[in-house]
Design a protein around this motif. Structure first.
Motif, PDB file in Angstrom:
ATOM      1  N   VAL B  29       0.851  -1.197   0.000  1.00 55.42           N
ATOM      2  CA  VAL B  29       0.000   0.000   0.000  1.00 55.42           C
ATOM      3  C   VAL B  29       0.883   1.241   0.000  1.00 55.42           C
ATOM      4  O   VAL B  29       2.069   1.182   0.356  1.00 55.42           O
ATOM      5  N   LEU B  38      -0.011  -4.085   3.913  1.00 54.87           N
ATOM      6  CA  LEU B  38      -1.251  -4.500   4.572  1.00 54.87           C
ATOM      7  C   LEU B  38      -1.242  -6.020   4.612  1.00 54.87           C
ATOM      8  O   LEU B  38      -1.113  -6.669   3.568  1.00 54.87           O
ATOM      9  N   TRP B 143      -6.447  -7.644  10.028  1.00 56.40           N
ATOM     10  CA  TRP B 143      -5.834  -6.872   8.935  1.00 56.40           C
ATOM     11  C   TRP B 143      -4.870  -5.913   9.611  1.00 56.40           C
ATOM     12  O   TRP B 143      -5.277  -5.125  10.476  1.00 56.40           O
ATOM     13  N   VAL B 144      -3.611  -5.963   9.222  1.00 57.48           N
ATOM     14  CA  VAL B 144      -2.572  -5.229   9.937  1.00 57.48           C
ATOM     15  C   VAL B 144      -1.838  -4.301   8.965  1.00 57.48           C
ATOM     16  O   VAL B 144      -1.306  -4.764   7.951  1.00 57.48           O
ATOM     17  N   LEU B 145      -1.819  -3.017   9.290  1.00 58.48           N
ATOM     18  CA  LEU B 145      -1.000  -2.054   8.542  1.00 58.48           C
ATOM     19  C   LEU B 145       0.358  -1.985   9.223  1.00 58.48           C
ATOM     20  O   LEU B 145       0.443  -1.693  10.423  1.00 58.48           O
TER      21      LEU B 145
END
Lengths: 263, 222
Positions: B29, B38, B143-145
């Motif tokens: 991203v 992401l 969901w991990v940024l």
């Protein structure tokens, strides 16, 4: 249809988490928002009851491009009877305010059954609308002349903050304001004229969907250097407002002036 | 009740998969800074810690689960990596071998990196059933940024391992399906009330400890 709200202060959704990833193309962002809704639905019948829920997700966007969502059972209980627990048909819609909303169907049966909680995860591709609060602060040059024309140096003299306004609404003029800072301004230009000084400010990307009030303060450096006691107040623009996709920007101007000597 | 584990799995009406592994999916991203990746990771959360037979009491537990997602390039000396996440969980299996009142709950769930850069999911769960064989599980989804060094594809051709479809070199595969020895004694799970601090159970760590008693080794009623 029962309405739930994911805003933390509402206390209706646990474990509410949101991420917002910039996809790098045309203001498109990927939003993922999850939570566990405290449904609290108890039912005592062998006839299946069909219901529906709507969850305001506290996520705002200028446009909803694509979405994918699921819902599931999170906390259920039954008292030794036949039962039905169902959460399904999740769909995502944009509210007129620009807020995303999750709608689901659900069903319950049992003697008795309790559908305590359901969980959700929404993945949405949205168009982000940039938000901004802009304005100026004006004061007489005779009151104070900053030593530098660099607008960045003015943080020593002035501050502008966007606050979440949770003050009680009503007619009581003496109820205290309840303001929580959510974003600060930077100064982007300064002009000193013959009789007045003007600095312009910008607050980038303040949040949508909440009541905001912009406040300005004169800092210690300004107060010590001024030729008189100083007051500052709003002279143009709304006092309290809410940003939305249809109103992503607002201008609020302030004026500073010498206070009358009351001695 | 003494401290031995009770393995109800062989007696359950449905022998669900004891090991279920999920690929880790990485998406590049553009931001927000400093994030560039992401990651989607999923895991199975046992709603019942599998060390008691059901007895009509409500038990509350904190489940701490190590997922298969480890941050590439993380230096443990720098502490926890920065991240933002969205995590939820929902029940995916519930069973009982006889008529019973029951409760199965995932009340809260969250995620965070540990200092080794491993993504950890923590869930508050609760369960209750009468004197039956009873079990439940939930799927968790994070969901991990985060930030990971970009892959230099011209030097290292993309492989399934690099895009998260298999274990990364240097990490032993995990058995995420069943609990290890608990951080609190099994008896501490047996309060059966809403009061007090819920016990904590860790799953998916690489501690070398016995996983299960032999079949039929039911010491729970001692």
């Amino acid at each position: 249809m029962t309405l739930f709200d994911a805003r933390p202060e509402k206390g209706q959704v646990d474990s509410c988490t949101v991420i917002d990833a910039d996809l790098g193309v045309g203001n498109q962002h990927l939003i993922v928002t999850s939570g566990i809704v405290k449904l609290g639905w108890t039912y005592d019948s062998d006839q299946t009851y069909h219901g529906g829920e709507k969850v305001l997700l506290n996520v705002f966007a200028g446009g909803l491009v694509e979405w994918s969502a699921f819902v599931g059972l999170a906390a259920i209980a039954n008292d030794n009877s036949g039962f039905v627990f169902a959460a399904d048909t999740a769909r995502v819609e944009g509210e007129p305010s620009g807020e995303l909303a999750l709608l689901i169907d659900d069903a319950l049966m049992g003697e008795s059954s309790t559908f305590h909680r359901f969980s959700y995860q929404v993945v949405a591709k949205v168009i982000r609308t940039p938000t901004a609060i802009t304005g100026s602060i004006t004061w007489p040059s005779s009151l104070y002349r900053p030593p530098s024309d660099d607008p960045r140096r003015l943080v020593e003299d002035l501050s502008v903050v966007a606050n979440r306004d949770e003050s009680a609404t009503g007619t009581d003029l003496f109820s205290p304001e309840h303001l929580t800072p959510v974003a600060s301004a930077y100064f982007d230009s300064f002009h000193a004229e013959q009789d007045r000084c003007v600095v312009t400010y910008r607050i980038a990307n303040p949040p949508m969907g909440m009541a905001l009030k912009v406040t300005s303060q004169v800092q210690e450096h300004f107060l010590r250097s001024a030729t008189a006691a100083v007051g500052i107040g709003r002279i143009a623009g709304p006092d309290v407002f809410t940003l939305s996709p249809s109103q992503p920007a607002v201008a609020v101007d302030f004026g500073a002036a010498a206070l009358p000597d009351l001695r | 009740m003494t401290g031995a584990l009770y393995d109800w799995y062989p007696d359950a009406p449905y022998q669900f998969p004891r090991t279920e592994r999920f690929p880790v999916v990485r998406i590049t991203v553009a931001g927000p800074a400093p994030f560039n990746t992401l990651v989607i990771v999923r895991a199975v959360v046992p709603v019942i810690p599998h060390n008691h037979p059901a007895d009509g009491h409500i038990r509350r537990n904190t489940i701490i689960l190590a997922t298969e997602f480890s941050l590439v390039g993380h230096d443990p000396r720098t502490g926890k990596p920065a991240a933002r996440h969205s995590t939820t969980a929902c029940l995916q299996m519930i069973q009982a071998d006889d008529d019973t009142a029951f409760l199965a709950a995932v009340d809260t769930v969250t995620g965070d990196f540990d200092e080794q850069g491993r993504w950890i999911i923590t869930a508050q769960v609760a369960d209750s059933a009468d004197d039956v064989i009873y079990g439940a599980q939930a799927y968790a989804s994070s969901w991990v940024l985060c930030y990971e060094p970009p892959i230099e594809t011209h030097n290292h051709p993309v492989t399934p391992q690099q895009i998260g479809l298999g274990p990364r070199p240097g990490y032993a595969p995990l058995d995420l399906a069943r609990p290890h020895a608990t951080s609190s004694g099994p008896d501490s799970h047996d309060e059966g009330t809403f009061a007090g601090t819920a016990p904590t159970t860790q799953f998916g760590t690489r501690t070398a400890s016995p996983r299960h008693p032999p079949h039929g080794c039911d010491q729970a009623n001692n």
